[in-house]
Design a protein around this motif. Structure first.
Motif, short mmCIF file in Angstrom:
data_model
loop_
_atom_site.label_atom_id
_atom_site.label_comp_id
_atom_site.label_asym_id
_atom_site.label_seq_id
_atom_site.Cartn_x
_atom_site.Cartn_y
_atom_site.Cartn_z
N ASN A 1 34.41 42.50 16.58
CA ASN A 1 35.61 44.03 16.87
C ASN A 1 36.89 43.91 17.35
OD1 ASN A 1 33.34 45.23 14.95
ND2 ASN A 1 32.63 45.24 16.87
N ALA A 2 36.36 42.83 18.43
CA ALA A 2 38.33 42.81 19.73
C ALA A 2 38.99 41.60 18.92
CB ALA A 2 38.46 43.21 21.07
N ASP A 3 37.78 40.24 19.09
CA ASP A 3 39.10 38.98 19.02
C ASP A 3 38.86 38.31 20.36
OD1 ASP A 3 38.82 36.69 17.41
OD2 ASP A 3 40.50 36.90 17.23
N ARG A 4 38.29 38.98 21.66
CA ARG A 4 37.95 38.13 22.43
C ARG A 4 37.34 37.30 22.49
NH1 ARG A 4 42.37 39.44 23.21
NH2 ARG A 4 42.04 39.29 25.05
N LYS A 5 37.42 36.03 23.54
CA LYS A 5 36.70 35.47 23.80
C LYS A 5 35.62 36.40 25.10
CE LYS A 5 35.84 31.31 27.38
NZ LYS A 5 36.88 30.82 28.67
N SER A 6 34.65 35.85 24.73
CA SER A 6 33.40 36.16 25.37
C SER A 6 33.21 35.58 26.62
CB SER A 6 31.59 36.88 24.60
OG SER A 6 30.76 37.11 25.18
N ASN A 7 32.79 35.68 27.89
CA ASN A 7 31.85 35.26 28.85
C ASN A 7 31.00 35.43 28.77
OD1 ASN A 7 34.64 33.42 28.94
ND2 ASN A 7 35.48 35.31 30.38
N GLY A 8 29.97 36.00 28.08
CA GLY A 8 28.59 36.59 27.87
C GLY A 8 28.48 37.59 28.77
N VAL A 9 26.87 38.06 29.19
CA VAL A 9 26.17 38.82 29.96
C VAL A 9 25.69 37.90 31.05
CG1 VAL A 9 24.19 40.41 30.25
CG2 VAL A 9 25.16 40.61 27.72
N LYS A 10 26.36 38.48 32.15
CA LYS A 10 26.21 38.13 33.66
C LYS A 10 25.05 39.08 34.39
CE LYS A 10 29.38 35.04 33.45
NZ LYS A 10 30.77 33.87 33.82
N GLN A 11 24.78 38.89 35.48
CA GLN A 11 24.45 39.20 36.89
C GLN A 11 24.62 39.39 37.49
OE1 GLN A 11 19.65 38.79 36.00
NE2 GLN A 11 19.27 41.02 34.69
N ALA A 12 24.47 40.51 38.82
CA ALA A 12 25.07 40.23 40.49
C ALA A 12 24.51 41.37 40.70
CB ALA A 12 26.33 40.04 40.51
N GLY A 13 24.80 41.66 42.22
CA GLY A 13 24.29 42.51 42.84
C GLY A 13 25.48 43.70 43.53
N PHE A 14 26.04 44.83 42.28
CA PHE A 14 26.72 45.19 42.71
C PHE A 14 26.31 46.96 42.73
CE2 PHE A 14 28.26 42.68 38.94
CZ PHE A 14 29.22 42.35 39.19
N ILE A 15 26.80 47.51 43.86
CA ILE A 15 26.67 48.51 44.62
C ILE A 15 26.48 49.34 43.29
CG2 ILE A 15 27.41 50.91 46.21
CD1 ILE A 15 28.39 48.38 48.23
#
Length: 296
Positions: free
Chosen positions: A228-242
């Motif tokens: 819907n926005a024609d963006r490059k997606s670097n995907g779903v990721k995980q990390a430790g965000f407070i």
């Protein structure tokens, strides 16, 4: 060095599961007792939140009633920046546009902002706002940066979890470093050191009961960015965000693009770009809402 691992299944969208704990090598468990105490407190809050949602579901199954929209940074904390714009400004514009779209199309949904103007909000308080309002979804919007290259671009959406790359860890450490600007952060976070990779790893390992729903929503967001926005997606990721760790409901942190890339900065500070990004997030939200509310 002996390491222990466990396997777990990802729950179906909208279904609350039990708390998951992934163990690290023994070396990684040597953290300060104060840090362990804080982690345990949050996990207890998560379980209580899961039990509350189970009780509410019996009365009105799977209804999405309240969404928290979190504009990253703000006030004395500008976030990252490009040549012309600060991250805090783009984040707020995207959040307010997203909120207007949700209110217009779903007037029965309560939309709550962690900030609706340019002021500083502690990371601890952002999640607390969501928890106090017993929110059903938490969306935190940010912009990314690449210190090594101005050519890096694209979107990515994070859920709380153990990072798989050094880049993911670096993003989490950069976002968590905001606590250094908070008053009495040593007491608030009970010794958590945002500059410590080990502390971030320990935080990420305490995955809450809504990891499946969070990943499901994150996937919808990244798919919507592409379609819907024609963006490059670097995907779903995980990390430790407070900010995600404190929110005891399905929650995501969206990196809407790189302000260090001149082309992407121009896009993100433009009215057209902000409308496309917020519209893409809204479409993912609407799809997620319909899916969980119609699931058995």
């Amino acid at each position: 060095m002996k390491s222990t691992s466990v396997q777990f299944s990802v729950p179906s969208p909208g279904i609350v599961t039990t708390l998951v704990l992934v163990s690290l090598p023994l070396l990684a468990l040597t953290v300060l007792p104060a840090q362990q105490s804080l982690l345990q407190d949050v996990n207890q809050d998560t379980v209580r939140r899961a039990e509350q949602q189970e009780s509410e579901t019996a009365a009105a199954p799977n209804q999405l009633r309240t969404v928290i929209l979190d504009a990253g940074h703000g006030g004395k904390d500008p976030g990252t920046h490009g040549r012309y714009v600060k991250e805090k400004t783009v984040n707020l514009a995207l959040v307010l546009q997203l909120g207007r779209k949700i209110k217009k199309n779903h007037p029965n949904i309560r939309v709550i902002y962690t900030r609706s103007s340019d002021h500083f909000v502690d990371l601890y308080e952002r999640g607390a706002i969501a928890n106090r309002n017993r929110a059903d979804l938490f969306i935190s919007i940010h912009c990314n940066a690449s210190p090594s290259s101005s050519q890096v671009y694209g979107t990515e959406t994070y859920t709380l979890g153990l990072h798989k790359t050094q880049q993911n860890l670096d993003v989490a450490r950069r976002e968590n470093a905001v606590i250094l600007q908070e008053k009495n952060y040593q007491q608030t976070y009970k010794g958590f050191n945002p500059n410590s990779p080990l502390a971030t790893i320990m935080l990420a390992n305490y995955q809450h009961a809504f990891i499946g729903s969070s990943i499901n929503f994150a996937e919808k967001i990244e798919r919507s960015f592409r379609r819907n926005a024609d963006r490059k997606s670097n995907g779903v990721k995980q990390a430790g965000f407070i900010v995600l760790w404190k929110a005891t409901m399905p929650s995501v942190l969206i990196e809407s693009g790189y302000l260090t890339n001149p082309t992407e900065e121009n896009y993100l500070r433009s009215e057209e770009g902000q409308d496309e990004i917020s519209s893409a997030i809204y479409k993912a939200f609407a799809q997620y809402k319909e899916e969980i509310e119609t699931s058995d």
